[in-house]
Design an enzyme around this catalytic site. Structure first.
Site, PDB file in Angstrom:
ATOM      1  N   SER A 127       0.841  -1.200   0.000  1.00 54.11           N
ATOM      2  CA  SER A 127       0.000   0.000   0.000  1.00 54.11           C
ATOM      3  C   SER A 127       0.873   1.244   0.000  1.00 54.11           C
ATOM      4  CB  SER A 127      -0.850  -0.025   1.271  1.00 54.11           C
ATOM      5  OG  SER A 127      -1.392   1.243   1.535  1.00 54.11           O
ATOM      6  N   TYR A 152      -2.166  -1.345  10.766  1.00 53.17           N
ATOM      7  CA  TYR A 152      -2.387  -1.810   9.389  1.00 53.17           C
ATOM      8  C   TYR A 152      -1.172  -1.473   8.516  1.00 53.17           C
ATOM      9  CZ  TYR A 152      -3.730  -1.406   4.513  1.00 53.17           C
ATOM     10  OH  TYR A 152      -3.723  -1.489   3.150  1.00 53.17           O
ATOM     11  N   LYS A 156       1.885  -3.895   6.516  1.00 52.75           N
ATOM     12  CA  LYS A 156       2.304  -3.848   5.107  1.00 52.75           C
ATOM     13  C   LYS A 156       3.826  -3.666   5.017  1.00 52.75           C
ATOM     14  CE  LYS A 156      -1.544  -4.797   3.341  1.00 52.75           C
ATOM     15  NZ  LYS A 156      -1.710  -6.113   2.731  1.00 52.75           N
TER      16      LYS A 156
END
Ligand code: UFG
Length: 345
Positions: A127, A152, A156
């Site tokens: 991302s 989150y 990643k």
């Protein structure tokens, strides 16, 4: 030549389902595993309509090692596209362990199963969140990453590190910008559960009358119109980028090394998957109104915690090396998002 099988984890989700369609169109055979945590079984029927047959589907969790080993034994996939992960920033702050477990432990478990099965090729969903608040825009793949603003984001970044450290695997790491829109048939699209956090589903639900109005999070940023800027990308363009990445994994390795100028680093390649254009929230609203003829009731509210002011992609590397370029503009994204909303509401 025998059809190559691609295991698509999270293949009934938003990006996964669109990618399944594109894989089929490109001549691959998708095999889907999905635990239906954030997706619905009806998507399988829609996929059947779109591709003309029901793709192989296993309901289960990537963390289930016994099941995953069995899938590799039975289906013998040639490569994996790993979408299955949690993706809500706010939820990750509330339930970090769930995020680390699913996104990090799940990845490690998948890699172990792949290694046991002798499957090396992986496309990984990363991302643009790894860039944090960048000093300069557009961001290049070489732009230094910043400390993650949420669990989150951290998952990643950790995923990227894990893959980089494991040179046995051949990895295409795709850093997505803001995926929006839907398949033009309106048979598949985004199915957010509950109140959406993301701009486009909130906007389309507002226009559909499900929400009273859209709140623009902050109108006093240091941008031309005071609202945040993002690189919105049509989900079909994003899906096509996965097919390009899979194609590259099956292409001649020596050619890769020459292009990259470094034979030692061709096990892990990272690409920005965006359009290269940044649009503000107000520009998105205007594009939606012009593409659909519908008014978007909205107010400017306070800033949202954790929002990056402006980020969009430098796409030269992905255009040149992967040979992929986004082709759908903002109006098409808005039109398809709205058609999808009308189809589901
Ligand atoms: N926005 C609003 N009102 C809303 C929802 C969003 O004004 O109701 C604004 C946000 O403030 C932001 C823009 O619309 O300026 C886009 O917001 P999204 O929530 O749609 O997307 P984000 O850029 O915040 O998040 C996306 C992905 C995340 C990823 C993140 C990295 O959804 O998974 O980019 O920056 F982590």
């Amino acid at each position: 030549m025998e059809q190559k099988k691609i295991l698509v984890t999270g293949g009934l989700g938003f990006i996964g389902s669109h990618t399944v369609v594109c894989l089929h169109e490109a001549g691959y055979k998708p095999v889907i595993i999905d635990n239906l945590h954030n997706s619905r079984i009806e998507v399988l029927l829609a996929l059947e309509k779109l591709i003309g047959y029901s793709p192989d589907f296993i309901q289960g969790d990537v963390n289930d090692k016994a099941l995953m080993s069995e899938i590799f034994k039975v289906h013998q996939p040639n490569a994996v596209i790993h979408f299955a992960a949690h993706k809500a920033v706010g939820e990750s702050v509330e339930q970090p362990l769930m995020y680390y477990h699913n996104n990090v432990v799940g990845l490690v478990s998948l890699l172990e199963v792949m290694q046991n099965a002798g499957c090396k090729k992986l496309v990984f969903s990363s991302s643009c969140t790894v860039y944090g608040e960048p000093e300069q825009v557009p961001v290049k793949e070489s732009t230094p990453t910043r400390p993650a603003a949420s669990p989150y984001g951290a998952t990643k970044q950790m995923g990227e590190v894990i893959l980089k450290d494991n040179s046995w695997f051949e990895v295409q790491c795709l850093r997505y910008f803001n995926p929006v829109g839907a398949h033009e048939s309106s048979l598949i699209g985004e199915l957010p559960l509950g109140v959406p956090n993301n701009l486009i589903p909130y906007l389309t639900q507002t226009v559909a009358g499900i929400r009273p109005q859209l709140t623009v999070h902050g109108g006093d940023y240091n941008t031309p119109d005071g609202t945040c800027i993002r690189d919105y990308i049509h989900v079909m363009d994003l899906a096509e980028a996965h097919v390009a990445a899979i194609g590259r994994l099956f292409a001649d390795k020596i050619a890769h090394s020459v292009e990259l100028g470094d034979p030692s680093c061709n096990n892990f390649e990272v690409f920005n998957i965006g359009t290269g254009d940044g649009y503000s929230v107000l520009e998105v609203i205007a594009a939606f109104e012009s593409a659909t003829g519908e008014k978007v009731p909205h107010i400017i509210g306070p800033r949202r915690n954790g929002d990056v002011v402006a980020v969009w992609a430098e796409t030269t590397k992905v255009n040149d090396v992967l040979g992929w370029k986004a082709s759908r503009n903002l109006e098409t994204m808005m039109r398809d998002a709205w058609n999808w909303q009308r189809a589901v509401s």
